[in-house]
Write an enzyme that holds these catalytic residues in place. Structure first.
Site, PDB file in Angstrom:
ATOM      1  N   ARG A  54     -27.977  -4.884   1.266  1.00 27.81           N
ATOM      2  CA  ARG A  54     -27.476  -3.911   0.215  1.00 27.81           C
ATOM      3  C   ARG A  54     -27.446  -2.664   0.982  1.00 27.81           C
ATOM      4  NH1 ARG A  54     -30.529  -2.627  -3.541  1.00 27.81           N
ATOM      5  NH2 ARG A  54     -31.162  -4.584  -3.982  1.00 27.81           N
ATOM      6  N   TYR A 106      -6.762  12.978 -10.255  1.00 24.67           N
ATOM      7  CA  TYR A 106      -6.788  11.511 -10.224  1.00 24.67           C
ATOM      8  C   TYR A 106      -7.281  11.030 -11.525  1.00 24.67           C
ATOM      9  CZ  TYR A 106      -7.458   6.649  -9.094  1.00 24.67           C
ATOM     10  OH  TYR A 106      -7.407   5.382  -9.331  1.00 24.67           O
ATOM     11  N   ASP A 179     -12.134  15.990  -3.093  1.00 24.57           N
ATOM     12  CA  ASP A 179     -11.356  14.569  -3.032  1.00 24.57           C
ATOM     13  C   ASP A 179     -10.122  14.962  -2.156  1.00 24.57           C
ATOM     14  OD1 ASP A 179      -9.531  12.560  -3.160  1.00 24.57           O
ATOM     15  OD2 ASP A 179     -10.074  12.484  -5.618  1.00 24.57           O
ATOM     16  N   LYS A 204      -6.642   4.437   0.466  1.00 22.74           N
ATOM     17  CA  LYS A 204      -5.410   5.048   0.637  1.00 22.74           C
ATOM     18  C   LYS A 204      -5.000   5.098   2.255  1.00 22.74           C
ATOM     19  CE  LYS A 204      -5.485   4.736  -3.814  1.00 22.74           C
ATOM     20  NZ  LYS A 204      -6.147   5.952  -4.546  1.00 22.74           N
TER      21      LYS A 204
HETATM   22  C1  LIG Z   1      -6.749   6.270  -5.643  1.00 23.61           C
HETATM   23  C2  LIG Z   1      -7.660   7.535  -5.771  1.00 23.61           C
HETATM   24  C3  LIG Z   1      -8.915   7.629  -6.019  1.00 23.61           C
HETATM   25  C4  LIG Z   1      -9.714   6.286  -6.500  1.00 23.61           C
HETATM   26  O1  LIG Z   1     -10.005   5.386  -5.582  1.00 23.61           O
HETATM   27  P1  LIG Z   1     -10.125   3.943  -5.584  1.00 23.61           P
HETATM   28  O2  LIG Z   1     -10.380   3.528  -4.113  1.00 23.61           O
HETATM   29  O3  LIG Z   1      -8.699   3.246  -6.319  1.00 23.61           O
HETATM   30  O4  LIG Z   1     -11.395   3.713  -6.456  1.00 23.61           O
HETATM   31  C5  LIG Z   1      -9.625   8.691  -6.343  1.00 23.61           C
HETATM   32  N1  LIG Z   1      -8.818  10.071  -6.070  1.00 23.61           N
HETATM   33  C6  LIG Z   1      -7.401   9.930  -5.455  1.00 23.61           C
HETATM   34  C7  LIG Z   1      -6.718  11.071  -5.191  1.00 23.61           C
HETATM   35  C8  LIG Z   1      -6.982   8.554  -5.295  1.00 23.61           C
HETATM   36  O5  LIG Z   1      -5.610   8.658  -4.972  1.00 23.61           O
END
Ligand SMILES: *Cc1c(COP(=O)(O)O)cnc(C)c1O
Length: 383
Positions: A54, A106, A179, A204
């Site tokens: 973990r 998001y 982010d 992404k």
């Molecule tokens: C997709 C996304 C998230 C969330 O990520 P996951 O991998 O789907 O949990 C957070 N912030 C942005 C800008 C995103 O495009």
């Protein structure tokens, strides 16, 4: 990390997965470590530092080291998704702490902050973080512990000045977390602009092939807060599997090819679509008339990202019908893959969303720009 005076650049390090050579076989591709448990030494020690899977996995650590190199950070953490990375940061705060986040961000994270995090005891205020006066007014010195930014932010691609926001957050005694999923470590390095932590949905661009769900954090300093995040990941089991980490390592090798390709095509499409009769507005920070263009030009290097949105003159029904007529652009949520996606964002965000209903979000992949434009043009004019 190099045999010369100059350190190798992050893209060089990512291309070679840090130049890893497997000690046992001299393989150039790192093995996938799947063991859940490790042999204890006869004198009862765990000298390798590995005890249980973990917290401990060598494939995860290799992927983390690459992300740390890309963000030029002393440490990075991988988690099971972007959402688990983001929530791990907020859950390292204390109930009662005040946090400030963007109005346009998001959508799933915004919902979690407003509903779940508030229920857990965080006091959450949403403001337009691109408006520094509004951000300053939302800060409560001493009580505000964290300012969250997303830039460019979903789905309007609003730009926030990271350095200015960091100064404001720090003056109020708060940490700044960014982010940076859409900017990627190639276009913006938030830590160099004063952020304390940078977050990515590695689902992404970092992975880039729409076949892994993962999240990443990188820190400017390995302080107590970072230790709390790391402990939270382990205690709550917000971990990534080793196969996903292996795919992510493989994906990151080509980050420096995929991202500039998507940026160049997005810029080209944004310009062409600005002159399209069916389109009322193109939202893309690379356009000179975008409200955040000057700041984006300063804090993004090498392009303005692969994400843009278009607003249709004929409204919501026309937007949905346009998406229905595309064939090359795939109607799907998510972003940052090699294949181009189109999405009527309002349908997925639902009530309370700041997303206009006439908006289509475009995630530009690496296909030929002429093919992409032709498919959009026929979809836009086909009604
Ligand atoms: C997709 C996304 C998230 C969330 O990520 P996951 O991998 O789907 O949990 C957070 N912030 C942005 C800008 C995103 O495009």
């Amino acid at each position: 990390m190099s045999g010369q005076d100059r350190p190798w650049s992050p893209r060089t390090l990512a291309a070679q997965a840090l130049g890893h050579v497997d000690a046992a076989t001299h393989g150039l591709v790192p093995p996938i470590h799947v063991t859940t448990t490790f042999l204890r030494d006869p004198d009862n020690q765990y000298r390798t530092g590995n005890i249980y899977a973990r917290p401990d996995n060598a494939t995860i650590r290799e992927a983390e080291a690459i992300i740390a190199a890309l963000e030029q950070a002393p440490a990075a953490l991988l988690l099971g998704s972007g959402m688990s990375a983001a929530t791990a940061v907020f859950l390292a705060l204390q109930p009662g702490d005040h946090v400030v986040a963007p109005t346009v961000m998001y959508w799933a994270l915004r919902n979690w902050l407003v509903a779940d995090a508030a229920e857990w005891g965080l006091r959450v205020d949403l403001v337009d973080t691109s408006d520094l006066d509004a951000l300053r007014a939302a800060l409560r010195p001493g009580a505000t512990k964290l300012v969250w930014l997303e830039t460019p932010s979903n789905p309007l691609w609003i730009i926030t000045d990271i350095r200015a926001a960091a100064d404001l957050a720090h003056a109020a005694g708060a940490r700044l977390v960014v982010d940076s999923t859409v900017a990627t470590p190639l276009l913006t390095r938030p830590l160099a602009l004063g952020a304390d932590i940078v977050m990515h949905s590695a689902t992404k661009y970092l992975n880039g092939h729409s076949d892994v769900v993962a999240g990443a954090l990188a820190t400017a300093v390995e302080d107590d807060f970072w230790t709390r995040i790391k402990r939270g990941r382990s205690m709550r089991g917000q971990i990534l599997g080793p196969f996903e980490a292996f795919l992510l390592i493989r994906g990151m090798r080509t980050l420096a090819l995929r991202v500039p390709a998507a940026c160049a095509t997005a810029q080209d499409l944004a310009l062409r679509l600005s002159n399209h009769a069916a389109i009322a507005e193109v939202l893309y920070p690379g356009l000179p008339d975008h409200s955040g263009h000057a700041i984006a030009a300063r804090q993004m290097q090498g392009g303005f990202g692969g994400m843009l949105s278009i607003r249709l003159r004929a409204g919501e029904a026309a937007a949905i019908a346009t998406a229905a007529r595309t064939t090359l652009w795939k109607r799907a949520t998510s972003l940052g893959g090699v294949e181009s996606l189109i999405e009527h964002r309002g349908s997925i965000e639902g009530p309370g969303s700041p997303c206009p209903l006439d908006l289509l979000r475009l995630s530009v992949g690496i296909e030929d720009v002429e093919d992409l434009y032709a498919d959009l043009d026929q979809a836009l004019t086909g009604a």
